[in-house]
Design a protein around this motif. Sequence first.
Motif, PDB file in Angstrom:
ATOM      1  N   ASP A 171     -10.863  -3.418  -3.606  1.00  0.00           N
ATOM      2  CA  ASP A 171     -10.404  -2.381  -4.264  1.00  0.00           C
ATOM      3  C   ASP A 171      -8.987  -1.644  -3.559  1.00  0.00           C
ATOM      4  O   ASP A 171      -9.463  -2.087  -2.249  1.00  0.00           O
ATOM      5  N   VAL A 172      -8.220  -2.147  -4.109  1.00  0.00           N
ATOM      6  CA  VAL A 172      -6.595  -1.791  -4.231  1.00  0.00           C
ATOM      7  C   VAL A 172      -5.880  -0.750  -4.252  1.00  0.00           C
ATOM      8  O   VAL A 172      -6.231  -0.413  -5.594  1.00  0.00           O
ATOM      9  N   GLU A 173      -5.639   0.419  -4.103  1.00  0.00           N
ATOM     10  CA  GLU A 173      -4.672   0.882  -4.338  1.00  0.00           C
ATOM     11  C   GLU A 173      -3.008   1.099  -3.870  1.00  0.00           C
ATOM     12  O   GLU A 173      -3.177   0.895  -2.703  1.00  0.00           O
ATOM     13  N   LEU A 224       0.444  -7.220  -9.549  1.00  0.00           N
ATOM     14  CA  LEU A 224      -0.473  -6.907  -8.216  1.00  0.00           C
ATOM     15  C   LEU A 224      -1.352  -8.266  -8.381  1.00  0.00           C
ATOM     16  O   LEU A 224      -1.947  -8.985  -6.913  1.00  0.00           O
ATOM     17  N   GLU A 225      -1.727  -8.925  -9.726  1.00  0.00           N
ATOM     18  CA  GLU A 225      -2.816  -9.477  -9.607  1.00  0.00           C
ATOM     19  C   GLU A 225      -2.816 -10.860  -9.074  1.00  0.00           C
ATOM     20  O   GLU A 225      -3.067 -11.653  -7.850  1.00  0.00           O
ATOM     21  N   LEU A 259       1.004  -4.879  -0.252  1.00  0.00           N
ATOM     22  CA  LEU A 259      -0.003  -5.438  -1.235  1.00  0.00           C
ATOM     23  C   LEU A 259      -0.662  -6.734   0.448  1.00  0.00           C
ATOM     24  O   LEU A 259      -1.719  -7.118   0.884  1.00  0.00           O
ATOM     25  N   VAL A 309       0.005   1.345   0.158  1.00  0.00           N
ATOM     26  CA  VAL A 309      -1.003   0.021  -0.359  1.00  0.00           C
ATOM     27  C   VAL A 309      -2.272   0.500   0.612  1.00  0.00           C
ATOM     28  O   VAL A 309      -1.780   0.395   1.713  1.00  0.00           O
ATOM     29  N   ALA A 333      -5.882  -1.001   1.288  1.00  0.00           N
ATOM     30  CA  ALA A 333      -7.404  -2.088   0.775  1.00  0.00           C
ATOM     31  C   ALA A 333      -8.317  -1.627   1.391  1.00  0.00           C
ATOM     32  O   ALA A 333      -8.557  -1.637   2.500  1.00  0.00           O
ATOM     33  N   VAL A 348      -8.236  -2.395  -9.171  1.00  0.00           N
ATOM     34  CA  VAL A 348      -7.607  -1.850  -8.998  1.00  0.00           C
ATOM     35  C   VAL A 348      -6.720  -0.626  -9.342  1.00  0.00           C
ATOM     36  O   VAL A 348      -6.710   0.127  -9.883  1.00  0.00           O
ATOM     37  N   HIS A 349      -6.324   0.284  -8.847  1.00  0.00           N
ATOM     38  CA  HIS A 349      -5.928   1.768  -8.747  1.00  0.00           C
ATOM     39  C   HIS A 349      -3.935   1.565  -8.594  1.00  0.00           C
ATOM     40  O   HIS A 349      -3.836   2.066  -7.204  1.00  0.00           O
ATOM     41  N   ALA A 350      -3.137   2.002  -9.534  1.00  0.00           N
ATOM     42  CA  ALA A 350      -1.530   1.723 -10.104  1.00  0.00           C
ATOM     43  C   ALA A 350      -1.621   3.077 -10.202  1.00  0.00           C
ATOM     44  O   ALA A 350      -0.880   2.243 -11.426  1.00  0.00           O
ATOM     45  N   ILE A 402      -2.686  -9.769  -5.472  1.00  0.00           N
ATOM     46  CA  ILE A 402      -3.737 -10.319  -4.545  1.00  0.00           C
ATOM     47  C   ILE A 402      -4.589 -11.473  -4.429  1.00  0.00           C
ATOM     48  O   ILE A 402      -5.165 -11.746  -3.473  1.00  0.00           O
TER      49      ILE A 402
END
Length: 262
Positions: free
Chosen positions: A98-100, A82-83, A121, A43, A45, A58-60, A86
Motif C-alpha cells: 500500500d502506498v499513500e 506514480l505507477e 516514493l 509518502v 509505503a 495507491v492512496h493519492a 512504484i
Amino acid sequence: MSPARAFTATAPVRVADVGGWTDTWFARHGTVFSIAVEPLVTVRATSGGRDGGSEVVVHAPDVEAAPYGFDLHALPGRQPLLEAAIASALPPGAAGIDVEVKAGVPPGCATGTSGAVVVALLAALDALGGQRPAARALARRAHQVETEGLGLQSGVQDQLAAAHGGIYRFDVRYPEAFAHAVRVPPAALADLDRRLVLVYLGHPHRSSAVHEEVIAGLAARAAATEHPALDRLRQAALAATRAAADGDLAALGRTWVDATEA
C-alpha cells in the motif's frame, strides 16, 4: 499475511529555480540555483499489511478521490507517473503493498512537485527493501522514471532539489549534475523565510508540454545550446548564488526577475 512493515519518506518542493531550462538535454550544460521548501511531499509505503499478490493499492487524494489498485503486470494504469515509480522500486518479494502519497501544494503548480513525489516514493520503497541510497543516486533514478520510463521531458533540477533539500547551486552536464550547498547568513535566511510566498492561480502547469514549446523555439538555431537566453539564465544562476551567499536579498530578487524575463 506476513507482518506489516511501513516506512515514511518526505521531500521538499522547489521554488526560485534561477537557471531553469539549462538543466535539460537540449541545453546540454547549465547552472541552476534553487531553494527547496516546505510544505513537503509525504509518502508512506506499507508491505505485508494484507494478502499478497501483484496488485498495489495507491492512496493519492490529491489526484484520486478514492484509493485504487493497479496490477504490476498491467501498466500503465490510471496514474502512470506514480505507477512507474512504484514498479521501478518495489523490493524483491514484496507483497501486499500500500502506498499513500500526499503533497502540500497542488499538482502542476510549477514547483517540481512530480519530481518530489517520485523522489519520496523511491526513498520509501527503498527503505522497505533495506536500502538508503545517496541523494545524487536517488535524484538520478527519479529523473529516469520520468524521461526513460514515461518518455516525458524533464530537466534534472527538480529531482536534485527534492533529494538534497535546502539552498543549492547545481552545475549540470546533462544528465549528470554536481550539487553545491549555498550557505546563507542566518539573519538573511530568517528574513527570506518570512518573505517567501507561493501564489497558485488555480491552473495546472504541464511541465512536459512547456518543454516541448521551448524545444520547438530553439530548434531553428544551429547552436541551440548557446542561445543567448540560455546563457543569460546560466549567468543569473551564478548571480543568485553570490547574492544568497552575501545575504543580499534585494540582489537575489533581481536575479529572479532577470531569470523570469529570460
